[in-house]
Design a protein around this motif. Structure first.
Motif, PDB file in Angstrom:
ATOM      1  N   LYS A  82       3.173  41.473  20.979  1.00  0.00           N
ATOM      2  CA  LYS A  82       3.239  40.459  22.041  1.00  0.00           C
ATOM      3  C   LYS A  82       4.690  40.014  22.253  1.00  0.00           C
ATOM      4  O   LYS A  82       5.162  39.898  23.382  1.00  0.00           O
ATOM      5  CB  LYS A  82       2.385  39.237  21.672  1.00  0.00           C
ATOM      6  CG  LYS A  82       0.903  39.478  21.717  1.00  0.00           C
ATOM      7  CD  LYS A  82       0.143  38.247  21.234  1.00  0.00           C
ATOM      8  CE  LYS A  82      -1.345  38.554  21.150  1.00  0.00           C
ATOM      9  NZ  LYS A  82      -2.137  37.423  20.676  1.00  0.00           N
ATOM     10  N   THR A  83       5.378  39.777  21.145  1.00  0.00           N
ATOM     11  CA  THR A  83       6.774  39.331  21.210  1.00  0.00           C
ATOM     12  C   THR A  83       7.646  40.382  21.881  1.00  0.00           C
ATOM     13  O   THR A  83       8.485  40.071  22.731  1.00  0.00           O
ATOM     14  CB  THR A  83       7.304  39.013  19.793  1.00  0.00           C
ATOM     15  OG1 THR A  83       6.422  38.063  19.183  1.00  0.00           O
ATOM     16  CG2 THR A  83       8.707  38.440  19.841  1.00  0.00           C
ATOM     17  N   LEU A 112       9.969  41.799  29.139  1.00  0.00           N
ATOM     18  CA  LEU A 112       9.692  41.209  30.449  1.00  0.00           C
ATOM     19  C   LEU A 112      10.711  40.133  30.785  1.00  0.00           C
ATOM     20  O   LEU A 112      11.226  40.060  31.908  1.00  0.00           O
ATOM     21  CB  LEU A 112       8.271  40.640  30.455  1.00  0.00           C
ATOM     22  CG  LEU A 112       7.693  40.138  31.777  1.00  0.00           C
ATOM     23  CD1 LEU A 112       7.750  41.210  32.853  1.00  0.00           C
ATOM     24  CD2 LEU A 112       6.260  39.670  31.590  1.00  0.00           C
ATOM     25  N   GLU A 113      11.044  39.330  29.792  1.00  0.00           N
ATOM     26  CA  GLU A 113      12.017  38.253  30.010  1.00  0.00           C
ATOM     27  C   GLU A 113      13.408  38.809  30.288  1.00  0.00           C
ATOM     28  O   GLU A 113      14.130  38.301  31.149  1.00  0.00           O
ATOM     29  CB  GLU A 113      12.036  37.330  28.781  1.00  0.00           C
ATOM     30  CG  GLU A 113      12.881  36.103  28.931  1.00  0.00           C
ATOM     31  CD  GLU A 113      12.367  35.057  29.904  1.00  0.00           C
ATOM     32  OE1 GLU A 113      13.008  34.000  30.000  1.00  0.00           O
ATOM     33  OE2 GLU A 113      11.359  35.273  30.586  1.00  0.00           O
ATOM     34  N   TYR A 149       2.940  36.173  31.163  1.00  0.00           N
ATOM     35  CA  TYR A 149       3.269  35.833  29.780  1.00  0.00           C
ATOM     36  C   TYR A 149       2.022  35.324  29.052  1.00  0.00           C
ATOM     37  O   TYR A 149       1.770  35.696  27.911  1.00  0.00           O
ATOM     38  CB  TYR A 149       4.361  34.759  29.729  1.00  0.00           C
ATOM     39  CG  TYR A 149       5.736  35.214  30.165  1.00  0.00           C
ATOM     40  CD1 TYR A 149       5.933  36.354  30.936  1.00  0.00           C
ATOM     41  CD2 TYR A 149       6.859  34.483  29.806  1.00  0.00           C
ATOM     42  CE1 TYR A 149       7.196  36.756  31.334  1.00  0.00           C
ATOM     43  CE2 TYR A 149       8.140  34.882  30.197  1.00  0.00           C
ATOM     44  CZ  TYR A 149       8.292  36.011  30.958  1.00  0.00           C
ATOM     45  OH  TYR A 149       9.552  36.408  31.355  1.00  0.00           O
ATOM     46  N   GLU A 150       1.254  34.469  29.737  1.00  0.00           N
ATOM     47  CA  GLU A 150       0.019  33.927  29.149  1.00  0.00           C
ATOM     48  C   GLU A 150      -0.966  35.058  28.858  1.00  0.00           C
ATOM     49  O   GLU A 150      -1.607  35.075  27.805  1.00  0.00           O
ATOM     50  CB  GLU A 150      -0.639  32.913  30.094  1.00  0.00           C
ATOM     51  CG  GLU A 150       0.095  31.601  30.228  1.00  0.00           C
ATOM     52  CD  GLU A 150      -0.138  30.643  29.070  1.00  0.00           C
ATOM     53  OE1 GLU A 150      -0.902  30.982  28.129  1.00  0.00           O
ATOM     54  OE2 GLU A 150       0.449  29.554  29.097  1.00  0.00           O
ATOM     55  N   LEU A 188      -3.178  42.271  21.367  1.00  0.00           N
ATOM     56  CA  LEU A 188      -2.044  42.893  20.670  1.00  0.00           C
ATOM     57  C   LEU A 188      -1.670  42.104  19.422  1.00  0.00           C
ATOM     58  O   LEU A 188      -1.965  40.907  19.315  1.00  0.00           O
ATOM     59  CB  LEU A 188      -0.823  42.940  21.595  1.00  0.00           C
ATOM     60  CG  LEU A 188      -0.920  43.818  22.839  1.00  0.00           C
ATOM     61  CD1 LEU A 188       0.268  43.548  23.765  1.00  0.00           C
ATOM     62  CD2 LEU A 188      -0.964  45.286  22.452  1.00  0.00           C
ATOM     63  N   SER A 189      -0.987  42.761  18.498  1.00  0.00           N
ATOM     64  CA  SER A 189      -0.461  42.053  17.326  1.00  0.00           C
ATOM     65  C   SER A 189       0.644  41.090  17.804  1.00  0.00           C
ATOM     66  O   SER A 189       1.220  41.290  18.881  1.00  0.00           O
ATOM     67  CB  SER A 189       0.127  43.048  16.326  1.00  0.00           C
ATOM     68  OG  SER A 189       1.300  43.646  16.870  1.00  0.00           O
TER      69      SER A 189
END
Length: 199
Positions: free
Chosen positions: A86-87, A93-94, A73-74, A81-82
């Protein structure tokens, strides 16, 4: 770290990797310490010396896995990325991780790992929250999260969105989630009105 400590850490990492594969594939009850030891090329005594019990190994392995996920995540947060991209990556992934953990906990008798839920909650309350505060600060700095939004409100919004993605993922709709991510990110950041349409 001296040579002995490096060798010990290498063995612990091997044990974590093997136990993660076996526990996630077969569940806690169906995996023995002997199986883990054999695949990790260590003796069962080594595992007991390092961890004491199978339950402790399981809990430590899970914490190690969560640390590695947080590192991913870090890496995403620090990437070029924008912020919306990233979000998107973080949410996918989450969702995947939530599915994996929910399946994993179904295979663990609660009587065998009584304190694990508390450990997970403590981890979320500390490490995950620190990461999320950085995420919100970056979103505010880049103009994607309103300056007046608190971390608590943003976390609630993010969690609602993420849980529904996780539910869809769990229901076998991964392809739909992937296909719809750009539209979902538009909704996440700009709501039903859309960017600039409500001003």
């Amino acid at each position: 770290m001296n040579g002995y400590e490096r060798r010990k850490q290498k063995k612990i990492d091997q044990i974590y990797n093997v136990s993660q594969q076996l526990f996630f594939k077969h569940g806690f009850s169906k995996v023995s310490v002997n199986e883990i030891a054999q695949m990790a090329n260590v003796s069962p005594a080594t595992i007991y010396n390092y961890f004491g019990t199978k339950e402790r190994l399981y809990a430590d392995m899970l914490m190690d896995w969560m640390d590695k996920q947080l590192e991913l995540y870090e890496d995403i947060l620090q990437s070029g990325l924008s912020f919306p991209d990233k979000t998107k990556k973080l949410m996918l992934l989450e969702a995947k991780n939530l599915k994996m953990l929910s399946e994993e906990f179904l295979n663990v008798p609660s009587s065998e790992l009584g304190g694990l839920s508390e450990m997970m909650e403590s981890y979320s309350g500390n490490q995950v929250m620190r990461f999320f505060i950085k995420f919100v600060a970056m979103g505010k700095q880049e103009g994607f999260i309103h300056q007046d939004q608190t971390e608590e409100t943003t976390l609630l919004y993010f969690t609602m969105f993420k849980k529904e993605l996780g539910r869809q993922w769990e229901a076998g709709n991964q392809e739909l989630v992937h296909r719809s991510m750009d539209v979902l990110m538009e909704l996440f950041f700009f709501g039903l009105v859309g960017q600039g349409r409500g001003s």
